[in-house]
Design a protein around this motif. Structure first.
Motif, PDB file in Angstrom:
ATOM      1  N   TYR A 334       0.844  -1.194   0.000  1.00 49.24           N
ATOM      2  CA  TYR A 334       0.000   0.000   0.000  1.00 49.24           C
ATOM      3  C   TYR A 334       0.879   1.243   0.000  1.00 49.24           C
ATOM      4  O   TYR A 334       1.762   1.399   0.842  1.00 49.24           O
ATOM      5  CB  TYR A 334      -0.905  -0.004   1.229  1.00 49.24           C
ATOM      6  N   ASN A 335       0.635   2.144  -0.950  1.00 39.91           N
ATOM      7  CA  ASN A 335       1.360   3.403  -1.061  1.00 39.91           C
ATOM      8  C   ASN A 335       0.357   4.539  -0.975  1.00 39.91           C
ATOM      9  O   ASN A 335      -0.350   4.840  -1.941  1.00 39.91           O
ATOM     10  CB  ASN A 335       2.131   3.469  -2.378  1.00 39.91           C
ATOM     11  N   VAL A 336       0.255   5.148   0.188  1.00 36.82           N
ATOM     12  CA  VAL A 336      -0.773   6.151   0.425  1.00 36.82           C
ATOM     13  C   VAL A 336      -0.618   7.363  -0.469  1.00 36.82           C
ATOM     14  O   VAL A 336      -1.590   8.078  -0.753  1.00 36.82           O
ATOM     15  CB  VAL A 336      -0.761   6.565   1.914  1.00 36.82           C
ATOM     16  N   ASP A 337       0.586   7.622  -0.952  1.00 42.35           N
ATOM     17  CA  ASP A 337       0.822   8.808  -1.783  1.00 42.35           C
ATOM     18  C   ASP A 337       0.579   8.566  -3.270  1.00 42.35           C
ATOM     19  O   ASP A 337       0.626   9.509  -4.061  1.00 42.35           O
ATOM     20  CB  ASP A 337       2.264   9.297  -1.590  1.00 42.35           C
ATOM     21  N   ALA A 338       0.330   7.342  -3.657  1.00 39.13           N
ATOM     22  CA  ALA A 338       0.145   7.030  -5.076  1.00 39.13           C
ATOM     23  C   ALA A 338      -1.294   7.302  -5.506  1.00 39.13           C
ATOM     24  O   ALA A 338      -2.233   7.220  -4.699  1.00 39.13           O
ATOM     25  CB  ALA A 338       0.499   5.573  -5.343  1.00 39.13           C
ATOM     26  N   GLU A 528      -7.099   7.811  -0.248  1.00 42.98           N
ATOM     27  CA  GLU A 528      -6.736   9.130   0.252  1.00 42.98           C
ATOM     28  C   GLU A 528      -6.455  10.116  -0.876  1.00 42.98           C
ATOM     29  O   GLU A 528      -6.413  11.328  -0.644  1.00 42.98           O
ATOM     30  CB  GLU A 528      -5.496   9.015   1.137  1.00 42.98           C
ATOM     31  N   ALA A 529      -6.258   9.625  -2.090  1.00 46.71           N
ATOM     32  CA  ALA A 529      -5.823  10.499  -3.180  1.00 46.71           C
ATOM     33  C   ALA A 529      -6.793  11.645  -3.455  1.00 46.71           C
ATOM     34  O   ALA A 529      -6.348  12.797  -3.600  1.00 46.71           O
ATOM     35  CB  ALA A 529      -5.597   9.674  -4.444  1.00 46.71           C
ATOM     36  N   PRO A 530      -8.124  11.423  -3.539  1.00 45.90           N
ATOM     37  CA  PRO A 530      -9.009  12.571  -3.809  1.00 45.90           C
ATOM     38  C   PRO A 530      -8.936  13.645  -2.730  1.00 45.90           C
ATOM     39  O   PRO A 530      -8.991  14.843  -3.032  1.00 45.90           O
ATOM     40  CB  PRO A 530     -10.399  11.920  -3.869  1.00 45.90           C
ATOM     41  N   LEU A 531      -8.801  13.232  -1.475  1.00 43.66           N
ATOM     42  CA  LEU A 531      -8.730  14.196  -0.388  1.00 43.66           C
ATOM     43  C   LEU A 531      -7.454  15.019  -0.458  1.00 43.66           C
ATOM     44  O   LEU A 531      -7.462  16.240  -0.230  1.00 43.66           O
ATOM     45  CB  LEU A 531      -8.809  13.466   0.952  1.00 43.66           C
ATOM     46  N   LYS A 532      -6.346  14.378  -0.781  1.00 39.64           N
ATOM     47  CA  LYS A 532      -5.080  15.107  -0.871  1.00 39.64           C
ATOM     48  C   LYS A 532      -5.086  16.081  -2.041  1.00 39.64           C
ATOM     49  O   LYS A 532      -4.558  17.202  -1.939  1.00 39.64           O
ATOM     50  CB  LYS A 532      -3.928  14.112  -1.014  1.00 39.64           C
TER      51      LYS A 532
END
Length: 553
Positions: A334-338, A528-532
């Protein structure tokens, strides 16, 4: 006294009406495994998109052709168990899946693969078994050849990230299928009647040995060790009963296979491996570090997903949707920043089926394998003849290899793997005792053809559209116009929406970005990508969460 399992319409002479179905099946297999579009035509999707389309097209054409010539259909316990698995997968897709587009892709693989298996069995029983098995060996030999050509230079760069994968574009996937083909290569070699065919089959064995070595796929190597040990013990016990020709050809098969391994070890190639082959072999059972440890972490997290949804799972294809809920600190999967934080499929067929389809579906699939193994054991014990005994040994070896590789990697969750296994196992699995007999009239056959078109047509069309949309997403330079077009084409494409939302957010077009990112978050509600990306508009994360709440499970 030998007792043959009763079956209907079994013949060693090919029936004229089966030619069209055989061409669709074998032609589709060759096209799916060996077909690759130029990079300039389809970019990053040149491997997956054409194979998905060809896979479903082959299933559609083969099923329609089989329905056209079949006048009496018999189903045994294996067929019915597979039907239960497919039915439970469809129920899970309709009842619990959060992302319907991923479900369409995954369920389509299951349904088309089931059709190919159910069509291969009657074709084999009606005189086409040898032709199908030979086609499996030849397509595996050609695949091995493309792997070698990539490793030694002529096709260098064919698969940039997972070399050498040949026309599959992925070294692990190529190695999986090549290892599974070896028992069939041995079987065809012991049956060959002409010297030119003997030479071709020995060449296929040598090419396969060299290609599997060069891929350094530890899952394939492990399966090869298990498969080779099992076949060696079984053949050793029956060595005295085999005729001299069969013994010589078995010895020739082993020599050719080991010869290919030796050539791969000593002949310089263009691959840039850091460690030696010995290092890869020593790490074959590694689980305390590296990818082995990562697999264990992923399996543990996936197991918690299974416990939360044991009956129907989370829906076919929806493992990547839910996995962010279960990931733990330090999870390499899992890569939260991808933009896409987790892979599209888990690193195990069996964990994937359990998580996405549920325990009952997995039990139905296990029953299919159990029934096939039981029938193979019965044939071996009853000594139904050297031909049937060799088929039983080959089928057992294929299932054993599939069990090992499916535990540590994905085979049946991929289109090419599903196609290859469905055809190979379908041709090796002799018909068992009839459970259901169907004698459809013209109207019912036409209705069945319409159903086949409906079940395969959706995944086929969506696969083509999705492939073109992803090509637009990753085409350089990236433009808003292409991303908007990709979003319109593919309603399930999250990457296009995330990239477009990011572009809009950087430009200060926050209202448009919010609407686009909400669509992306509805497809992957735990990402998390849309929120970031939304935070670029100087709004809090809570704002998007309030305006686009997570779907109710």
């Amino acid at each position: 006294m030998t007792q043959q399992t009763p079956t209907a319409e079994v013949s060693d002479t090919p029936r004229p009406g089966t030619s069209r179905a055989l061409v669709c099946l074998v032609g589709g297999l060759f096209a799916t495994l060996l077909g690759v579009l130029p990079s300039a035509w389809l970019g990053t999707e040149r491997f997956t998109c054409p194979k998905n389309v060809l896979f479903h097209a082959a299933a559609l054409a083969t099923a329609v052709a089989c329905l056209a010539w079949g006048r009496r259909w018999t189903l045994d316990a294996v067929d019915l168990s597979l039907g239960v698995f497919a039915g439970l997968s469809l129920l899970s897709a309709l009842a619990v899946a959060a992302n319907p587009w991923l479900t369409l892709v995954s369920t389509g693989v299951t349904l088309s693969g089931s059709m190919l298996f159910l069509c291969t069995r009657p074709l084999a029983e009606n005189g086409r078994r040898e032709a199908i098995l030979l086609a499996v060996v030849l397509v595996a030999g050609l695949l091995a050849l493309t792997v070698l050509l990539e490793a030694y230079g002529p096709l260098k760069g064919l698969s940039t990230r997972r070399a050498p994968g040949g026309t599959l574009g992925h070294r692990n996937r190529a190695a999986h299928l090549l290892v599974l083909s070896l028992p069939v290569t041995w079987l065809c070699l012991t049956r060959a009647r002409r010297r030119p065919m003997l030479a071709v089959l020995l060449a296929c064995a040598m090419l396969t040995g060299a290609a599997v070595t060069l891929t350094r796929s530890r899952a394939a190597w492990l399966a090869l060790l298990v498969l080779g040990l099992g076949m060696g013990v079984a053949w050793g016990l029956a060595w005295h009963a085999a005729d001299a020709t069969r013994r010589r050809r078995t010895a020739g098969f082993i020599v050719a296979l080991l010869g290919g391994v030796g050539v791969a070890l000593v002949m310089p190639n263009t691959l840039e491996w850091r460690g030696s082959y010995g290092d890869s072999l020593r790490r074959i059972g590694e689980y305390e570090a590296g990818s082995g440890q990562g697999r264990l972490v992923q399996y543990g997290n996936t197991l918690r997903m299974i416990v939360d949804a044991p009956l129907l799972g989370v829906g076919p294809g929806n493992w990547p949707v839910h996995y962010p809920r279960y990931t733990t600190r330090g999870d390499p999967s899992y890569n939260v920043d991808a933009v896409v934080p987790v892979g599209s499929v888990p690193q195990s067929d069996w964990m994937g089926f359990l998580a996405e389809r549920g325990l009952p579906a997995m039990l139905a699939l296990a029953l299919v394998a159990g029934l096939l193994l039981a029938e193979s054991w019965k044939r071996a014990r009853n000594e139904a003849g050297p031909e049937w005994g060799s088929e039983a040994l080959a089928l057992t070896a294929v299932l054993a290899g599939l069990l090992v590789m499916g535990g540590v990697d994905t085979v049946l969750l991929t289109t090419e793997g599903m196609f290859f296994v469905a055809v190979m196992v379908g041709a090796l699995a002799r018909a068992q005792r009839e459970q259901v007999v169907i004698v459809p009239g013209v109207a019912r056959r036409r209705a069945a053809m319409v159903l086949v078109v409906l079940l395969t047509g959706g995944p086929l069309v969506y696969g083509a559209v999705r492939g073109w949309a992803r090509h637009l997403v990753f085409l350089e330079p990236q433009t808003a116009e292409r991303l908007e077009r990709a979003s319109r084409l593919d309603p399930g494409g999250s990457e296009a929406r995330l990239f477009l939302g990011s572009m809009k957010a950087r430009a200060g077009q926050c209202e448009e970005a919010r609407a686009i990112l909400r669509e992306a978050r509805n497809l992957f509600p735990y990402s998390e990508a849309p929120l970031k990306i939304w935070s670029q508009c100087a709004r809090s994360r809570r704002d998007l969460a309030r305006e686009a709440p997570l779907p109710v499970q």
